[in-house]
Design a protein around this motif. Sequence first.
Motif, PDB file in Angstrom:
ATOM      1  N   THR A   1       0.819  -1.313  -0.125  1.00 21.20           N
ATOM      2  CA  THR A   1      -0.020   0.134   0.104  1.00 21.20           C
ATOM      3  C   THR A   1       0.842   1.254  -0.178  1.00 21.20           C
ATOM      4  OG1 THR A   1      -0.180   0.082   2.472  1.00 21.20           O
ATOM      5  CG2 THR A   1      -1.812  -1.109   1.119  1.00 21.20           C
ATOM      6  N   LEU A   2       2.139   1.068   0.138  1.00 24.38           N
ATOM      7  CA  LEU A   2       3.018   2.289   0.279  1.00 24.38           C
ATOM      8  C   LEU A   2       3.357   2.761  -1.167  1.00 24.38           C
ATOM      9  CD1 LEU A   2       5.617   1.343   2.830  1.00 24.38           C
ATOM     10  CD2 LEU A   2       3.892   3.447   3.050  1.00 24.38           C
ATOM     11  N   GLY A   3       3.704   3.998  -1.076  1.00 21.37           N
ATOM     12  CA  GLY A   3       4.218   4.734  -2.262  1.00 21.37           C
ATOM     13  C   GLY A   3       3.025   5.291  -3.145  1.00 21.37           C
ATOM     14  N   PRO A   4       3.739   5.973  -4.392  1.00 22.97           N
ATOM     15  CA  PRO A   4       2.655   6.475  -5.311  1.00 22.97           C
ATOM     16  C   PRO A   4       1.997   5.587  -6.187  1.00 22.97           C
ATOM     17  CG  PRO A   4       5.085   6.912  -6.020  1.00 22.97           C
ATOM     18  CD  PRO A   4       4.965   6.241  -4.854  1.00 22.97           C
ATOM     19  N   ARG A   5       2.789   4.240  -6.280  1.00 23.02           N
ATOM     20  CA  ARG A   5       1.845   3.156  -6.906  1.00 23.02           C
ATOM     21  C   ARG A   5       1.358   2.144  -5.927  1.00 23.02           C
ATOM     22  NH1 ARG A   5       6.020   2.000 -11.841  1.00 23.02           N
ATOM     23  NH2 ARG A   5       5.495   4.002 -12.937  1.00 23.02           N
ATOM     24  N   GLY A   6       1.005   2.693  -4.581  1.00 24.49           N
ATOM     25  CA  GLY A   6       0.673   1.830  -3.599  1.00 24.49           C
ATOM     26  C   GLY A   6      -0.918   1.264  -3.952  1.00 24.49           C
ATOM     27  N   LEU A   7      -1.121  -0.064  -3.913  1.00 27.70           N
ATOM     28  CA  LEU A   7      -2.421  -0.632  -4.128  1.00 27.70           C
ATOM     29  C   LEU A   7      -3.431  -0.573  -3.003  1.00 27.70           C
ATOM     30  CD1 LEU A   7      -0.802  -3.963  -5.697  1.00 27.70           C
ATOM     31  CD2 LEU A   7      -1.464  -1.903  -6.800  1.00 27.70           C
ATOM     32  N   ASP A   8      -4.547  -0.386  -3.152  1.00 27.12           N
ATOM     33  CA  ASP A   8      -5.793  -0.523  -2.215  1.00 27.12           C
ATOM     34  C   ASP A   8      -5.886  -1.890  -2.035  1.00 27.12           C
ATOM     35  OD1 ASP A   8      -5.979   2.173  -2.576  1.00 27.12           O
ATOM     36  OD2 ASP A   8      -8.073   2.072  -3.927  1.00 27.12           O
ATOM     37  N   LYS A   9      -6.345  -2.232  -0.710  1.00 32.07           N
ATOM     38  CA  LYS A   9      -7.014  -3.358  -0.290  1.00 32.07           C
ATOM     39  C   LYS A   9      -8.230  -3.611  -0.099  1.00 32.07           C
ATOM     40  CE  LYS A   9      -2.533  -4.814   0.027  1.00 32.07           C
ATOM     41  NZ  LYS A   9      -2.072  -5.221  -1.129  1.00 32.07           N
ATOM     42  N   LEU A  10      -9.044  -4.624  -0.520  1.00 28.49           N
ATOM     43  CA  LEU A  10     -10.419  -5.007  -0.102  1.00 28.49           C
ATOM     44  C   LEU A  10     -10.616  -5.735   1.000  1.00 28.49           C
ATOM     45  CD1 LEU A  10     -13.258  -5.258  -2.752  1.00 28.49           C
ATOM     46  CD2 LEU A  10     -12.980  -7.048  -1.220  1.00 28.49           C
ATOM     47  N   VAL A  11     -11.209  -5.269   2.055  1.00 29.41           N
ATOM     48  CA  VAL A  11     -11.546  -6.238   3.266  1.00 29.41           C
ATOM     49  C   VAL A  11     -12.899  -6.432   3.439  1.00 29.41           C
ATOM     50  CG1 VAL A  11     -11.072  -6.440   5.578  1.00 29.41           C
ATOM     51  CG2 VAL A  11      -9.482  -5.056   4.207  1.00 29.41           C
ATOM     52  N   TYR A  12     -13.192  -7.705   3.327  1.00 30.15           N
ATOM     53  CA  TYR A  12     -14.648  -8.134   3.134  1.00 30.15           C
ATOM     54  C   TYR A  12     -14.847  -8.845   4.633  1.00 30.15           C
ATOM     55  CZ  TYR A  12     -18.730 -10.800   2.286  1.00 30.15           C
ATOM     56  OH  TYR A  12     -20.394 -11.266   1.948  1.00 30.15           O
ATOM     57  N   GLU A  13     -15.739  -8.139   5.415  1.00 37.14           N
ATOM     58  CA  GLU A  13     -16.382  -8.741   6.505  1.00 37.14           C
ATOM     59  C   GLU A  13     -17.873  -8.961   6.768  1.00 37.14           C
ATOM     60  OE1 GLU A  13     -14.049  -6.679  10.175  1.00 37.14           O
ATOM     61  OE2 GLU A  13     -14.680  -5.184   8.696  1.00 37.14           O
ATOM     62  N   GLY A  14     -18.256 -10.155   6.316  1.00 35.02           N
ATOM     63  CA  GLY A  14     -19.716 -10.552   6.310  1.00 35.02           C
ATOM     64  C   GLY A  14     -20.407  -9.462   5.358  1.00 35.02           C
ATOM     65  N   HIS A  15     -21.239  -8.504   5.834  1.00 25.34           N
ATOM     66  CA  HIS A  15     -21.921  -7.817   4.876  1.00 25.34           C
ATOM     67  C   HIS A  15     -21.404  -6.216   4.525  1.00 25.34           C
ATOM     68  CE1 HIS A  15     -25.322 -10.529   4.945  1.00 25.34           C
ATOM     69  NE2 HIS A  15     -25.046 -10.700   6.166  1.00 25.34           N
ATOM     70  N   LYS A  16     -20.107  -6.395   5.162  1.00 27.02           N
ATOM     71  CA  LYS A  16     -19.405  -4.921   4.868  1.00 27.02           C
ATOM     72  C   LYS A  16     -18.057  -5.202   4.241  1.00 27.02           C
ATOM     73  CE  LYS A  16     -17.188  -1.185   7.649  1.00 27.02           C
ATOM     74  NZ  LYS A  16     -16.840  -1.135   9.055  1.00 27.02           N
ATOM     75  N   THR A  17     -18.044  -4.156   3.451  1.00 32.10           N
ATOM     76  CA  THR A  17     -16.777  -4.119   2.299  1.00 32.10           C
ATOM     77  C   THR A  17     -16.031  -2.951   2.428  1.00 32.10           C
ATOM     78  OG1 THR A  17     -17.759  -5.731   0.707  1.00 32.10           O
ATOM     79  CG2 THR A  17     -15.942  -4.627   0.132  1.00 32.10           C
ATOM     80  N   THR A  18     -14.786  -3.105   2.721  1.00 26.93           N
ATOM     81  CA  THR A  18     -13.942  -1.619   2.849  1.00 26.93           C
ATOM     82  C   THR A  18     -12.982  -1.807   1.877  1.00 26.93           C
ATOM     83  OG1 THR A  18     -14.518  -1.630   4.936  1.00 26.93           O
ATOM     84  CG2 THR A  18     -12.442  -0.357   4.302  1.00 26.93           C
ATOM     85  N   ILE A  19     -12.783  -0.707   0.994  1.00 23.46           N
ATOM     86  CA  ILE A  19     -11.411  -0.642   0.027  1.00 23.46           C
ATOM     87  C   ILE A  19     -10.453   0.435   0.669  1.00 23.46           C
ATOM     88  CG2 ILE A  19     -10.649  -0.040  -2.155  1.00 23.46           C
ATOM     89  CD1 ILE A  19     -13.361  -1.330  -3.163  1.00 23.46           C
ATOM     90  N   SER A  20      -9.450   0.174   1.072  1.00 19.75           N
ATOM     91  CA  SER A  20      -8.618   1.222   1.574  1.00 19.75           C
ATOM     92  C   SER A  20      -6.908   0.997   1.314  1.00 19.75           C
ATOM     93  CB  SER A  20      -8.679   1.252   3.143  1.00 19.75           C
ATOM     94  OG  SER A  20      -7.904   2.606   3.740  1.00 19.75           O
ATOM     95  N   ASN A  21      -6.102   2.024   1.108  1.00 17.97           N
ATOM     96  CA  ASN A  21      -4.791   1.874   1.295  1.00 17.97           C
ATOM     97  C   ASN A  21      -4.280   2.381   2.685  1.00 17.97           C
ATOM     98  OD1 ASN A  21      -4.707   4.493   0.783  1.00 17.97           O
ATOM     99  ND2 ASN A  21      -3.519   4.692  -0.982  1.00 17.97           N
ATOM    100  N   ASP A  22      -4.894   2.855   3.504  1.00 14.32           N
ATOM    101  CA  ASP A  22      -4.687   3.268   4.670  1.00 14.32           C
ATOM    102  C   ASP A  22      -4.056   2.076   5.808  1.00 14.32           C
ATOM    103  OD1 ASP A  22      -4.129   5.523   6.765  1.00 14.32           O
ATOM    104  OD2 ASP A  22      -5.798   4.542   7.766  1.00 14.32           O
ATOM    105  N   GLY A  23      -2.842   2.072   6.152  1.00  8.27           N
ATOM    106  CA  GLY A  23      -2.321   1.220   6.917  1.00  8.27           C
ATOM    107  C   GLY A  23      -3.008   1.056   8.433  1.00  8.27           C
ATOM    108  N   ALA A  24      -3.557   2.144   8.996  1.00  9.38           N
ATOM    109  CA  ALA A  24      -4.298   1.984  10.174  1.00  9.38           C
ATOM    110  C   ALA A  24      -5.610   1.639  10.036  1.00  9.38           C
ATOM    111  CB  ALA A  24      -4.508   3.507  10.714  1.00  9.38           C
TER     112      ALA A  24
END
Length: 141
Positions: free
Chosen positions: A39-62
């Motif tokens: 997720t770092l840098g100008p070419r950092g990739l977003d991550k898709l985190v799926y929890e049951g019915h909730k989906t989050t897309i983020s590249n923020d480490g926290a």
Amino acid sequence: MMRPPVILLKEGTDTSQGKPQLISNINACTAIVEVLQTTLGPRGLDKLVYEGHKTTISNDGATIMNLLDIVHPAARTLVDIARSQDQTVGDGTTSVVVLAGSFLQEAKQFIEDGVHPNIVIRGFRNACTLARKLIKEVEVD
């Protein structure tokens, strides 16, 4: 007469110790670092985190660290490091986790070669002292 201590653990608890446990702990932390590192840098990739019915897309480490369900005690330490960094500075959570992972990767090589962990820690402390000294020498007022 002294009796040996009685230790109660949950069923299925891993009771391994020593070098194999250290390597296992480092590998668990490395797995977390590998997820965040991209997720770092100008070419950092977003991550898709799926929890049951909730989906989050983020590249923020926290955010990613909070969404992951990390149960390994050593890997939880990385979550604590990220949380502390976020509360203290408000930024740099991914960087601090990746940096910690890099230190662990370097330590892993020494541990596999049979160097005692206290020697590795002493080396890191000496390196920290030297780095602080060099930073003081080149600092600009």
